[in-house]
Design an enzyme around this catalytic site. Structure first.
Site, PDB file in Angstrom:
ATOM      1  N   ARG A 194     101.279  28.351  54.978  1.00  0.00           N
ATOM      2  CA  ARG A 194     100.616  29.658  54.904  1.00  0.00           C
ATOM      3  C   ARG A 194     100.862  30.529  56.146  1.00  0.00           C
ATOM      4  NH1 ARG A 194      94.680  28.726  53.613  1.00  0.00           N
ATOM      5  NH2 ARG A 194      95.054  26.602  54.278  1.00  0.00           N
ATOM      6  N   GLN A 251     106.490  11.289  60.973  1.00  0.00           N
ATOM      7  CA  GLN A 251     106.057  11.029  59.603  1.00  0.00           C
ATOM      8  C   GLN A 251     107.073  11.772  58.729  1.00  0.00           C
ATOM      9  OE1 GLN A 251     102.598  13.170  58.255  1.00  0.00           O
ATOM     10  NE2 GLN A 251     102.012  11.584  56.792  1.00  0.00           N
ATOM     11  N   THR A 268      96.666  12.724  55.468  1.00  0.00           N
ATOM     12  CA  THR A 268      96.196  12.464  56.836  1.00  0.00           C
ATOM     13  C   THR A 268      96.096  10.959  57.136  1.00  0.00           C
ATOM     14  OG1 THR A 268      93.976  12.829  55.942  1.00  0.00           O
ATOM     15  CG2 THR A 268      94.932  14.635  57.185  1.00  0.00           C
ATOM     16  N   ALA A 304     109.525  53.098  99.812  1.00  0.00           N
ATOM     17  CA  ALA A 304     109.564  53.468  98.389  1.00  0.00           C
ATOM     18  C   ALA A 304     110.994  53.458  97.876  1.00  0.00           C
ATOM     19  CB  ALA A 304     108.969  54.857  98.215  1.00  0.00           C
TER      20      ALA A 304
HETATM   21  C1  UD1 Z   1      91.340  17.756  56.291  1.00  0.00           C
HETATM   22  C2  UD1 Z   1      90.293  16.750  55.844  1.00  0.00           C
HETATM   23  C3  UD1 Z   1      89.030  17.505  55.449  1.00  0.00           C
HETATM   24  C4  UD1 Z   1      88.537  18.329  56.604  1.00  0.00           C
HETATM   25  C5  UD1 Z   1      89.651  19.257  57.105  1.00  0.00           C
HETATM   26  C6  UD1 Z   1      89.221  19.906  58.392  1.00  0.00           C
HETATM   27  C7  UD1 Z   1      91.515  14.876  54.880  1.00  0.00           C
HETATM   28  C8  UD1 Z   1      91.909  14.216  53.626  1.00  0.00           C
HETATM   29  N1  UD1 Z   1      90.797  16.003  54.740  1.00  0.00           N
HETATM   30  O1  UD1 Z   1      91.662  18.529  55.157  1.00  0.00           O
HETATM   31  O2  UD1 Z   1      88.020  16.605  55.067  1.00  0.00           O
HETATM   32  O3  UD1 Z   1      87.394  19.090  56.245  1.00  0.00           O
HETATM   33  O4  UD1 Z   1      90.854  18.522  57.369  1.00  0.00           O
HETATM   34  O5  UD1 Z   1      90.131  20.889  58.748  1.00  0.00           O
HETATM   35  O6  UD1 Z   1      91.791  14.381  55.940  1.00  0.00           O
HETATM   36  N2  UD1 Z   1      98.783  16.219  58.474  1.00  0.00           N
HETATM   37  C9  UD1 Z   1      99.831  15.402  58.821  1.00  0.00           C
HETATM   38  N3  UD1 Z   1     100.449  14.679  57.831  1.00  0.00           N
HETATM   39  C10 UD1 Z   1     100.071  14.736  56.541  1.00  0.00           C
HETATM   40  C11 UD1 Z   1      99.003  15.570  56.203  1.00  0.00           C
HETATM   41  C12 UD1 Z   1      98.359  16.304  57.188  1.00  0.00           C
HETATM   42  O7  UD1 Z   1     100.199  15.325  59.976  1.00  0.00           O
HETATM   43  O8  UD1 Z   1     100.690  14.049  55.726  1.00  0.00           O
HETATM   44  C13 UD1 Z   1      98.118  16.997  59.522  1.00  0.00           C
HETATM   45  C14 UD1 Z   1      98.301  18.487  59.302  1.00  0.00           C
HETATM   46  O9  UD1 Z   1      99.426  18.957  60.026  1.00  0.00           O
HETATM   47  C15 UD1 Z   1      97.006  19.050  59.857  1.00  0.00           C
HETATM   48  C16 UD1 Z   1      96.003  17.931  59.654  1.00  0.00           C
HETATM   49  O10 UD1 Z   1      96.728  16.742  59.442  1.00  0.00           O
HETATM   50  O11 UD1 Z   1      97.091  19.254  61.236  1.00  0.00           O
HETATM   51  C17 UD1 Z   1      95.033  18.165  58.498  1.00  0.00           C
HETATM   52  O12 UD1 Z   1      95.784  18.252  57.312  1.00  0.00           O
HETATM   53  P1  UD1 Z   1      95.437  19.295  56.197  1.00  0.00           P
HETATM   54  O13 UD1 Z   1      96.423  19.154  55.107  1.00  0.00           O
HETATM   55  O14 UD1 Z   1      95.245  20.637  56.793  1.00  0.00           O
HETATM   56  O15 UD1 Z   1      94.056  18.721  55.702  1.00  0.00           O
HETATM   57  P2  UD1 Z   1      92.912  19.544  55.038  1.00  0.00           P
HETATM   58  O16 UD1 Z   1      93.227  19.670  53.609  1.00  0.00           O
HETATM   59  O17 UD1 Z   1      92.622  20.767  55.792  1.00  0.00           O
END
Ligand code: UD1
Ligand code: MG
Length: 449
Positions: free
Chosen positions: A15, A75, A81, A363
Protein backbone atom coordinates in the site's frame (compact mmCIF):
# COMPACT_ATOMS: atom_id res chain seq x y z
CA UNK A 1 18.72 -13.11 31.91
CA UNK A 2 19.95 -12.87 28.34
CA UNK A 3 17.69 -11.18 25.84
CA UNK A 4 17.24 -11.43 22.08
CA UNK A 5 15.11 -9.18 19.91
CA UNK A 6 13.59 -10.30 16.61
CA UNK A 7 12.36 -7.53 14.32
CA UNK A 8 9.96 -8.45 11.51
CA UNK A 9 10.62 -6.56 8.31
CA UNK A 10 9.95 -8.95 5.45
CA UNK A 11 6.69 -7.50 4.17
CA UNK A 12 6.62 -5.53 0.95
CA UNK A 13 4.19 -2.88 2.11
CA UNK A 14 2.16 -2.90 -1.10
CA UNK A 15 0.00 0.00 0.00
CA UNK A 16 3.03 2.32 0.01
CA UNK A 17 2.87 2.14 -3.80
CA UNK A 18 6.66 2.19 -3.95
CA UNK A 19 9.68 0.28 -5.23
CA UNK A 20 11.40 1.03 -1.92
CA UNK A 21 10.86 -1.65 0.74
CA UNK A 22 8.45 -0.24 3.32
CA UNK A 23 10.86 -0.24 6.27
CA UNK A 24 13.35 1.84 4.26
CA UNK A 25 10.99 4.81 3.92
CA UNK A 26 12.28 7.59 6.12
CA UNK A 27 10.92 9.23 9.24
CA UNK A 28 12.94 12.21 10.52
CA UNK A 29 15.80 11.41 8.18
CA UNK A 30 16.22 7.72 9.09
CA UNK A 31 14.64 4.60 7.57
CA UNK A 32 11.64 3.74 9.76
CA UNK A 33 13.25 0.48 10.87
CA UNK A 34 16.13 2.46 12.39
CA UNK A 35 13.65 3.90 14.89
CA UNK A 36 12.68 0.37 15.96
CA UNK A 37 16.36 -0.62 16.07
CA UNK A 38 17.15 2.33 18.28
CA UNK A 39 14.49 1.35 20.77
CA UNK A 40 15.69 -2.25 20.57
CA UNK A 41 19.28 -1.21 21.27
CA UNK A 42 18.21 0.88 24.25
CA UNK A 43 17.27 -2.40 25.98
CA UNK A 44 20.87 -3.56 25.58
CA UNK A 45 19.98 -6.99 24.17
CA UNK A 46 22.50 -9.77 23.57
CA UNK A 47 21.49 -9.97 19.96
CA UNK A 48 19.15 -8.40 17.45
CA UNK A 49 17.89 -10.34 14.43
CA UNK A 50 16.03 -8.65 11.59
CA UNK A 51 13.81 -10.82 9.37
CA UNK A 52 14.08 -9.52 5.81
CA UNK A 53 12.16 -10.51 2.70
CA UNK A 54 11.03 -7.97 0.14
CA UNK A 55 14.09 -5.99 -1.01
CA UNK A 56 16.22 -8.00 1.45
CA UNK A 57 19.57 -7.08 -0.10
CA UNK A 58 18.90 -3.38 0.08
CA UNK A 59 17.41 -3.55 3.56
CA UNK A 60 20.34 -5.59 4.90
CA UNK A 61 22.96 -3.41 3.27
CA UNK A 62 21.50 -0.12 4.45
CA UNK A 63 20.98 -1.35 8.00
CA UNK A 64 24.49 -2.88 8.20
CA UNK A 65 26.05 0.38 7.14
CA UNK A 66 24.46 2.11 10.12
CA UNK A 67 24.34 -0.80 12.60
CA UNK A 68 27.03 -3.36 11.72
CA UNK A 69 26.30 -5.77 14.60
CA UNK A 70 22.74 -6.68 13.52
CA UNK A 71 22.07 -10.24 12.23
CA UNK A 72 19.70 -10.98 9.37
CA UNK A 73 17.59 -13.95 8.35
CA UNK A 74 15.74 -14.00 5.06
CA UNK A 75 12.14 -15.09 4.84
CA UNK A 76 11.99 -16.06 1.19
CA UNK A 77 8.20 -16.35 1.00
CA UNK A 78 6.00 -14.25 3.27
CA UNK A 79 3.82 -16.89 4.87
CA UNK A 80 2.74 -14.88 7.90
CA UNK A 81 4.10 -13.37 11.10
CA UNK A 82 4.44 -16.77 12.81
CA UNK A 83 6.43 -18.12 9.89
CA UNK A 84 8.59 -14.97 9.91
CA UNK A 85 9.57 -15.49 13.56
CA UNK A 86 10.22 -19.17 12.87
CA UNK A 87 12.84 -18.15 10.33
CA UNK A 88 15.00 -17.03 13.29
CA UNK A 89 14.76 -20.46 14.97
CA UNK A 90 18.09 -21.78 13.67
CA UNK A 91 19.93 -18.68 14.73
CA UNK A 92 18.39 -18.77 18.21
CA UNK A 93 18.56 -22.55 18.64
CA UNK A 94 20.89 -22.55 21.60
CA UNK A 95 19.75 -19.25 23.06
CA UNK A 96 18.61 -19.67 26.64
CA UNK A 97 17.22 -16.21 27.40
CA UNK A 98 14.00 -14.34 26.59
CA UNK A 99 12.97 -13.13 23.16
CA UNK A 100 11.11 -9.93 22.29
CA UNK A 101 9.27 -9.54 18.98
CA UNK A 102 9.19 -6.07 17.42
CA UNK A 103 8.22 -4.72 13.96
CA UNK A 104 10.15 -2.65 11.45
CA UNK A 105 7.03 -0.70 10.51
CA UNK A 106 5.93 0.11 14.09
CA UNK A 107 8.57 2.68 14.97
CA UNK A 108 7.32 4.53 18.04
CA UNK A 109 7.03 1.99 20.85
CA UNK A 110 8.89 3.52 23.73
CA UNK A 111 11.64 1.83 25.74
CA UNK A 112 9.53 2.52 28.89
CA UNK A 113 6.64 0.47 27.50
CA UNK A 114 9.00 -2.39 26.68
CA UNK A 115 10.36 -2.20 30.22
CA UNK A 116 6.78 -2.81 31.44
CA UNK A 117 6.65 -5.98 29.33
CA UNK A 118 9.96 -7.10 30.76
CA UNK A 119 8.80 -6.42 34.35
CA UNK A 120 5.62 -8.42 33.75
CA UNK A 121 7.68 -11.34 32.45
CA UNK A 122 10.04 -11.09 35.40
CA UNK A 123 7.10 -11.23 37.80
CA UNK A 124 6.47 -14.79 36.60
CA UNK A 125 4.20 -14.48 33.55
CA UNK A 126 5.17 -16.90 30.77
CA UNK A 127 3.99 -14.90 27.76
CA UNK A 128 3.42 -11.13 27.73
CA UNK A 129 1.59 -9.40 24.87
CA UNK A 130 1.50 -5.65 24.29
CA UNK A 131 -2.04 -4.40 23.72
CA UNK A 132 -3.76 -1.05 23.35
CA UNK A 133 -7.30 0.32 23.39
CA UNK A 134 -8.55 1.74 20.13
CA UNK A 135 -11.72 3.68 19.31
CA UNK A 136 -11.38 2.41 15.74
CA UNK A 137 -9.98 -1.11 16.02
CA UNK A 138 -10.50 -1.80 12.28
CA UNK A 139 -8.17 -4.58 11.10
CA UNK A 140 -6.27 -5.07 14.32
CA UNK A 141 -6.30 -8.46 15.98
CA UNK A 142 -8.62 -8.49 19.05
CA UNK A 143 -7.42 -9.58 22.47
CA UNK A 144 -9.79 -11.96 24.23
CA UNK A 145 -9.32 -11.86 28.00
CA UNK A 146 -10.82 -14.16 30.60
CA UNK A 147 -10.09 -13.96 34.33
CA UNK A 148 -7.25 -11.52 33.80
CA UNK A 149 -5.55 -13.94 31.39
CA UNK A 150 -5.23 -13.52 27.64
CA UNK A 151 -6.81 -16.60 26.12
CA UNK A 152 -6.75 -15.82 22.44
CA UNK A 153 -5.98 -13.25 19.71
CA UNK A 154 -8.53 -13.22 16.91
CA UNK A 155 -7.56 -11.62 13.62
CA UNK A 156 -10.24 -9.20 12.35
CA UNK A 157 -10.69 -11.30 9.21
CA UNK A 158 -11.48 -14.37 11.30
CA UNK A 159 -13.55 -12.61 13.98
CA UNK A 160 -17.29 -12.82 14.63
CA UNK A 161 -19.41 -9.64 14.69
CA UNK A 162 -19.46 -9.89 18.48
CA UNK A 163 -15.64 -10.22 18.67
CA UNK A 164 -15.19 -7.24 16.30
CA UNK A 165 -16.81 -5.05 18.98
CA UNK A 166 -13.84 -5.63 21.27
CA UNK A 167 -11.67 -2.51 21.50
CA UNK A 168 -8.60 -4.05 23.13
CA UNK A 169 -6.20 -4.69 20.25
CA UNK A 170 -3.00 -6.57 19.56
CA UNK A 171 0.11 -4.49 18.85
CA UNK A 172 1.95 -7.60 17.66
CA UNK A 173 4.73 -7.05 20.20
CA UNK A 174 5.28 -9.92 22.58
CA UNK A 175 7.85 -11.23 25.03
CA UNK A 176 8.52 -14.74 26.27
CA UNK A 177 11.25 -17.26 26.92
CA UNK A 178 13.05 -18.13 23.70
CA UNK A 179 12.63 -21.87 24.20
CA UNK A 180 8.88 -21.48 24.86
CA UNK A 181 8.45 -19.21 21.81
CA UNK A 182 9.76 -21.76 19.33
CA UNK A 183 8.09 -24.68 21.07
CA UNK A 184 4.73 -22.82 20.82
CA UNK A 185 5.39 -21.91 17.18
CA UNK A 186 5.84 -25.58 16.32
CA UNK A 187 2.12 -26.02 17.16
CA UNK A 188 0.60 -23.44 14.83
CA UNK A 189 -1.01 -24.07 11.45
CA UNK A 190 -2.14 -21.92 8.53
CA UNK A 191 -5.80 -22.85 8.77
CA UNK A 192 -7.32 -19.37 8.68
CA UNK A 193 -8.81 -16.79 6.31
CA UNK A 194 -5.39 -15.81 4.96
CA UNK A 195 -3.80 -19.25 4.96
CA UNK A 196 -0.91 -17.73 6.87
CA UNK A 197 1.01 -18.84 9.92
CA UNK A 198 -0.14 -16.31 12.51
CA UNK A 199 2.24 -15.49 15.36
CA UNK A 200 -0.88 -14.62 17.35
CA UNK A 201 -1.89 -18.32 17.40
CA UNK A 202 0.84 -19.04 19.95
CA UNK A 203 -1.51 -17.58 22.57
CA UNK A 204 -3.98 -20.45 22.25
CA UNK A 205 -1.12 -22.94 22.14
CA UNK A 206 0.20 -21.42 25.37
CA UNK A 207 -3.25 -21.61 26.96
CA UNK A 208 -3.49 -25.29 26.05
CA UNK A 209 -0.24 -25.81 27.95
CA UNK A 210 -1.56 -23.91 31.00
CA UNK A 211 1.04 -21.19 30.65
CA UNK A 212 0.24 -17.78 32.15
CA UNK A 213 -0.42 -15.12 29.51
CA UNK A 214 -0.94 -11.44 30.30
CA UNK A 215 -1.50 -8.21 28.40
CA UNK A 216 0.41 -5.01 29.14
CA UNK A 217 -1.16 -1.88 27.64
CA UNK A 218 0.30 1.21 26.04
CA UNK A 219 -1.08 4.25 24.28
CA UNK A 220 -2.39 3.66 20.77
CA UNK A 221 -0.06 6.38 19.43
CA UNK A 222 2.94 4.20 20.30
CA UNK A 223 1.72 1.24 18.28
CA UNK A 224 1.09 3.31 15.18
CA UNK A 225 1.95 1.05 12.25
CA UNK A 226 2.82 2.44 8.85
CA UNK A 227 1.11 0.97 5.81
CA UNK A 228 0.49 3.93 3.50
CA UNK A 229 2.25 7.14 2.51
CA UNK A 230 -0.42 9.03 4.36
CA UNK A 231 0.42 7.12 7.55
CA UNK A 232 4.09 7.82 6.83
CA UNK A 233 3.46 11.56 6.82
CA UNK A 234 1.37 11.29 9.99
CA UNK A 235 4.28 9.40 11.56
CA UNK A 236 6.66 12.20 10.55
CA UNK A 237 4.25 14.71 12.06
CA UNK A 238 3.99 12.71 15.29
CA UNK A 239 7.77 12.39 15.48
CA UNK A 240 8.25 16.14 15.07
CA UNK A 241 5.68 17.01 17.75
CA UNK A 242 7.39 14.69 20.23
CA UNK A 243 10.90 15.84 19.30
CA UNK A 244 9.92 19.49 19.85
CA UNK A 245 8.39 18.69 23.25
CA UNK A 246 11.43 16.68 24.31
CA UNK A 247 13.90 19.34 23.18
CA UNK A 248 11.99 22.16 24.88
CA UNK A 249 11.82 20.10 28.09
CA UNK A 250 15.61 19.72 27.90
CA UNK A 251 15.95 23.48 28.30
CA UNK A 252 16.22 24.66 24.70
CA UNK A 253 14.31 27.69 23.41
CA UNK A 254 12.39 27.07 20.19
CA UNK A 255 10.90 30.42 19.30
CA UNK A 256 8.34 28.87 16.96
CA UNK A 257 8.42 25.14 17.60
CA UNK A 258 5.95 24.18 14.89
CA UNK A 259 8.36 25.48 12.22
CA UNK A 260 11.44 23.65 13.50
CA UNK A 261 12.16 20.20 12.04
CA UNK A 262 14.42 17.70 13.73
CA UNK A 263 16.17 14.53 12.69
CA UNK A 264 16.02 11.25 14.56
CA UNK A 265 19.45 12.01 16.07
CA UNK A 266 19.49 15.80 16.63
CA UNK A 267 21.17 16.69 19.92
CA UNK A 268 20.86 20.16 21.36
CA UNK A 269 22.36 21.32 24.66
CA UNK A 270 20.56 23.38 27.32
CA UNK A 271 20.19 27.12 26.81
CA UNK A 272 20.57 26.91 23.05
CA UNK A 273 18.12 29.09 21.10
CA UNK A 274 16.62 28.05 17.80
CA UNK A 275 14.77 30.59 15.69
CA UNK A 276 11.83 29.91 13.36
CA UNK A 277 12.10 27.81 10.20
CA UNK A 278 15.23 25.88 11.02
CA UNK A 279 15.65 22.38 9.56
CA UNK A 280 17.99 19.79 11.08
CA UNK A 281 19.16 16.99 8.80
CA UNK A 282 20.84 13.91 10.29
CA UNK A 283 23.96 14.11 12.44
CA UNK A 284 23.70 17.54 14.07
CA UNK A 285 24.95 18.25 17.59
CA UNK A 286 24.67 21.67 19.14
CA UNK A 287 26.26 22.64 22.42
CA UNK A 288 24.72 24.74 25.17
CA UNK A 289 24.19 28.39 24.51
CA UNK A 290 24.61 28.29 20.74
CA UNK A 291 22.14 30.34 18.77
CA UNK A 292 20.61 29.39 15.43
CA UNK A 293 18.83 32.31 13.81
CA UNK A 294 15.88 31.82 11.42
CA UNK A 295 15.92 29.90 8.12
CA UNK A 296 19.00 27.74 8.56
CA UNK A 297 19.55 24.24 7.17
CA UNK A 298 22.01 22.11 9.15
CA UNK A 299 23.24 18.60 8.44
CA UNK A 300 26.14 16.50 9.78
CA UNK A 301 27.70 19.30 11.79
CA UNK A 302 28.81 20.14 15.30
CA UNK A 303 28.29 23.61 16.73
CA UNK A 304 30.08 24.59 19.92
CA UNK A 305 29.06 26.80 22.82
CA UNK A 306 28.41 30.43 22.08
CA UNK A 307 28.43 30.08 18.30
CA UNK A 308 25.87 32.05 16.33
CA UNK A 309 24.57 30.82 12.99
CA UNK A 310 22.36 32.47 10.39
CA UNK A 311 19.91 33.75 9.47
CA UNK A 312 19.87 31.84 6.15
CA UNK A 313 22.99 29.73 6.66
CA UNK A 314 23.58 26.24 5.31
CA UNK A 315 25.92 23.93 7.18
CA UNK A 316 26.69 20.69 5.38
CA UNK A 317 28.27 17.42 6.56
CA UNK A 318 31.69 17.62 8.13
CA UNK A 319 31.30 21.16 9.44
CA UNK A 320 32.86 21.67 12.86
CA UNK A 321 32.44 25.06 14.48
CA UNK A 322 34.36 25.88 17.67
CA UNK A 323 33.29 28.20 20.45
CA UNK A 324 32.00 31.68 19.62
CA UNK A 325 32.26 31.24 15.86
CA UNK A 326 29.90 33.41 13.83
CA UNK A 327 28.39 32.31 10.54
CA UNK A 328 26.09 34.84 8.93
CA UNK A 329 23.56 35.08 6.14
CA UNK A 330 23.90 33.17 2.86
CA UNK A 331 26.99 31.31 3.96
CA UNK A 332 27.47 27.66 2.98
CA UNK A 333 30.08 25.56 4.78
CA UNK A 334 31.00 21.96 3.97
CA UNK A 335 33.62 19.62 5.42
CA UNK A 336 35.44 22.39 7.22
CA UNK A 337 36.72 23.18 10.69
CA UNK A 338 36.42 26.72 11.95
CA UNK A 339 38.28 27.50 15.17
CA UNK A 340 37.20 29.70 18.04
CA UNK A 341 36.05 33.27 17.48
CA UNK A 342 36.41 33.25 13.72
CA UNK A 343 33.73 34.91 11.60
CA UNK A 344 32.25 34.25 8.19
CA UNK A 345 29.48 36.74 8.19
CA UNK A 346 28.16 37.16 4.67
CA UNK A 347 27.67 35.43 1.32
CA UNK A 348 30.49 32.86 1.30
CA UNK A 349 31.25 29.29 0.30
CA UNK A 350 33.76 27.51 2.51
CA UNK A 351 34.49 23.90 1.53
CA UNK A 352 37.26 21.44 2.53
CA UNK A 353 38.86 24.16 4.62
CA UNK A 354 40.41 24.70 8.02
CA UNK A 355 40.32 28.14 9.55
CA UNK A 356 42.31 29.00 12.67
CA UNK A 357 41.24 31.17 15.60
CA UNK A 358 40.05 34.71 15.42
CA UNK A 359 40.14 35.02 11.65
CA UNK A 360 37.71 37.11 9.65
CA UNK A 361 36.44 35.98 6.30
CA UNK A 362 35.08 38.87 4.25
CA UNK A 363 31.82 38.98 2.34
CA UNK A 364 31.73 37.00 -0.87
CA UNK A 365 34.79 34.86 -0.12
CA UNK A 366 34.81 31.60 -2.06
CA UNK A 367 37.09 28.63 -1.55
CA UNK A 368 37.43 27.19 -5.06
CA UNK A 369 37.82 23.62 -3.83
CA UNK A 370 36.85 21.68 -6.96
CA UNK A 371 38.70 21.60 -10.28
CA UNK A 372 36.05 19.51 -11.96
CA UNK A 373 37.87 16.26 -11.16
CA UNK A 374 39.15 16.43 -7.56
CA UNK A 375 38.50 18.33 -4.37
CA UNK A 376 41.35 20.38 -2.82
CA UNK A 377 42.05 21.78 0.60
CA UNK A 378 42.34 25.37 1.82
CA UNK A 379 44.20 26.10 5.05
CA UNK A 380 43.74 29.45 6.72
CA UNK A 381 45.69 30.25 9.91
CA UNK A 382 44.99 32.29 13.05
CA UNK A 383 44.23 36.03 13.03
CA UNK A 384 43.88 36.16 9.27
CA UNK A 385 41.87 38.81 7.49
CA UNK A 386 40.44 37.70 4.17
CA UNK A 387 39.22 40.72 2.20
CA UNK A 388 35.80 40.73 0.59
CA UNK A 389 35.37 38.84 -2.65
CA UNK A 390 38.59 36.86 -2.31
CA UNK A 391 38.79 33.65 -4.34
CA UNK A 392 41.02 31.04 -2.71
CA UNK A 393 41.97 28.60 -5.46
CA UNK A 394 42.73 25.37 -3.59
CA UNK A 395 45.04 23.74 -2.74
CA UNK A 396 46.33 26.83 -1.02
CA UNK A 397 47.34 27.93 2.47
CA UNK A 398 47.17 31.27 4.17
CA UNK A 399 49.61 31.84 7.05
CA UNK A 400 48.86 33.33 10.47
CA UNK A 401 48.39 37.10 10.69
CA UNK A 402 48.20 37.51 6.95
CA UNK A 403 45.70 39.44 4.90
CA UNK A 404 44.24 39.46 1.41
CA UNK A 405 43.12 42.59 -0.36
CA UNK A 406 39.51 42.66 -1.52
CA UNK A 407 38.96 41.01 -4.87
CA UNK A 408 42.18 39.00 -4.72
CA UNK A 409 42.40 35.68 -6.51
CA UNK A 410 44.74 33.64 -4.35
CA UNK A 411 46.54 31.02 -6.46
CA UNK A 412 49.72 30.74 -4.39
CA UNK A 413 50.06 30.16 -0.67
CA UNK A 414 50.51 33.28 1.47
CA UNK A 415 53.29 33.22 4.08
CA UNK A 416 52.60 34.44 7.62
CA UNK A 417 52.24 38.16 8.06
CA UNK A 418 52.03 38.90 4.30
CA UNK A 419 49.44 40.99 2.51
CA UNK A 420 48.39 39.38 -0.79
CA UNK A 421 46.99 41.57 -3.53
CA UNK A 422 46.07 39.98 -6.82
CA UNK A 423 43.70 42.21 -8.76
CA UNK A 424 43.76 44.31 -11.92
CA UNK A 425 45.40 47.65 -11.28
CA UNK A 426 42.97 50.59 -11.38
CA UNK A 427 43.57 53.61 -13.67
CA UNK A 428 41.72 56.93 -13.15
CA UNK A 429 41.25 59.08 -16.32
CA UNK A 430 40.56 62.76 -15.41
CA UNK A 431 37.60 64.37 -17.24
CA UNK A 432 37.01 61.24 -19.27
CA UNK A 433 33.30 60.83 -18.43
CA UNK A 434 32.31 63.96 -20.38
CA UNK A 435 34.39 62.89 -23.41
CA UNK A 436 32.99 59.37 -23.32
CA UNK A 437 29.37 60.53 -23.10
CA UNK A 438 29.87 62.91 -26.08
CA UNK A 439 31.47 60.14 -28.10
CA UNK A 440 28.64 57.67 -27.34
CA UNK A 441 25.94 60.25 -28.16
CA UNK A 442 27.46 61.07 -31.53
CA UNK A 443 27.74 57.38 -32.37
CA UNK A 444 24.05 56.89 -31.53
CA UNK A 445 23.01 59.91 -33.63
CA UNK A 446 24.82 58.73 -36.77
CA UNK A 447 23.26 55.27 -36.32
CA UNK A 448 19.71 56.72 -35.94
CA UNK A 449 20.14 58.75 -39.14
C1 UD1 B 1 -0.58 -8.15 12.76
C2 UD1 B 1 -1.21 -9.05 13.81
C3 UD1 B 1 -2.44 -8.35 14.37
C4 UD1 B 1 -2.06 -7.02 14.96
C5 UD1 B 1 -1.32 -6.17 13.91
C6 UD1 B 1 -0.75 -4.95 14.56
C7 UD1 B 1 -0.73 -11.34 13.13
C8 UD1 B 1 -1.30 -12.55 12.52
N1 UD1 B 1 -1.57 -10.29 13.21
O1 UD1 B 1 -1.51 -8.04 11.71
O2 UD1 B 1 -3.03 -9.13 15.38
O3 UD1 B 1 -3.19 -6.31 15.43
O4 UD1 B 1 -0.23 -6.90 13.33
O5 UD1 B 1 -0.25 -4.08 13.60
O6 UD1 B 1 0.39 -11.34 13.55
N2 UD1 B 1 5.71 -9.80 8.25
C9 UD1 B 1 6.80 -10.54 7.87
N3 UD1 B 1 6.58 -11.73 7.22
C10 UD1 B 1 5.35 -12.20 6.94
C11 UD1 B 1 4.25 -11.44 7.34
C12 UD1 B 1 4.44 -10.24 8.01
O7 UD1 B 1 7.92 -10.15 8.10
O8 UD1 B 1 5.26 -13.28 6.35
C13 UD1 B 1 5.92 -8.53 8.95
C14 UD1 B 1 5.42 -7.36 8.12
O9 UD1 B 1 6.47 -6.82 7.34
C15 UD1 B 1 4.96 -6.39 9.20
C16 UD1 B 1 4.58 -7.28 10.36
O10 UD1 B 1 5.16 -8.54 10.14
O11 UD1 B 1 6.03 -5.60 9.65
C17 UD1 B 1 3.07 -7.43 10.56
O12 UD1 B 1 2.54 -8.03 9.40
P1 UD1 B 1 1.17 -7.56 8.79
O13 UD1 B 1 0.91 -8.35 7.57
O14 UD1 B 1 1.14 -6.09 8.69
O15 UD1 B 1 0.19 -8.05 9.92
P2 UD1 B 1 -1.20 -7.43 10.25
O16 UD1 B 1 -2.18 -8.02 9.32
O17 UD1 B 1 -1.14 -5.97 10.34
MG1 MG C 1 0.12 -4.42 9.56
Amino acid sequence: MERAIVILAAGRGERMNSETPKVMHKIAGAPMIMHTLRTAKSLDPDRIIVITGYGAERVEQEISELEPEIDFVRQIEQKGTGHAVKCAEKMLKNFTGNTLILYGDVPFISPDTLELLIEEKESGTDLVVLGFKSKHPGNYGRLIIENDQLISIIEAKDATTEQLKITLCNSGVLYTENKILFQLLSNITNENANQEYYLTDIVEAAKDQNLSIKVVCCDEAETLGINTRSELSSAEHTFQIRARERIIENGVTLSQPETTYFSFDTEIGREACIGPNVVFGPGVTIESGAEILPFCHLEGCHISKGAQIGPFARLRPGTELSEDVKVGNFVEIKNSTISAKSKINHLSYIGDTTIGENSNIGAGTITCNYDGISKHITEIGNDVFIGSNTLLVAPVSVGDNSMTASGTIVTESIPSGNLAIGRVKQVNKPGYVKKLVALLKSKKKSKDN
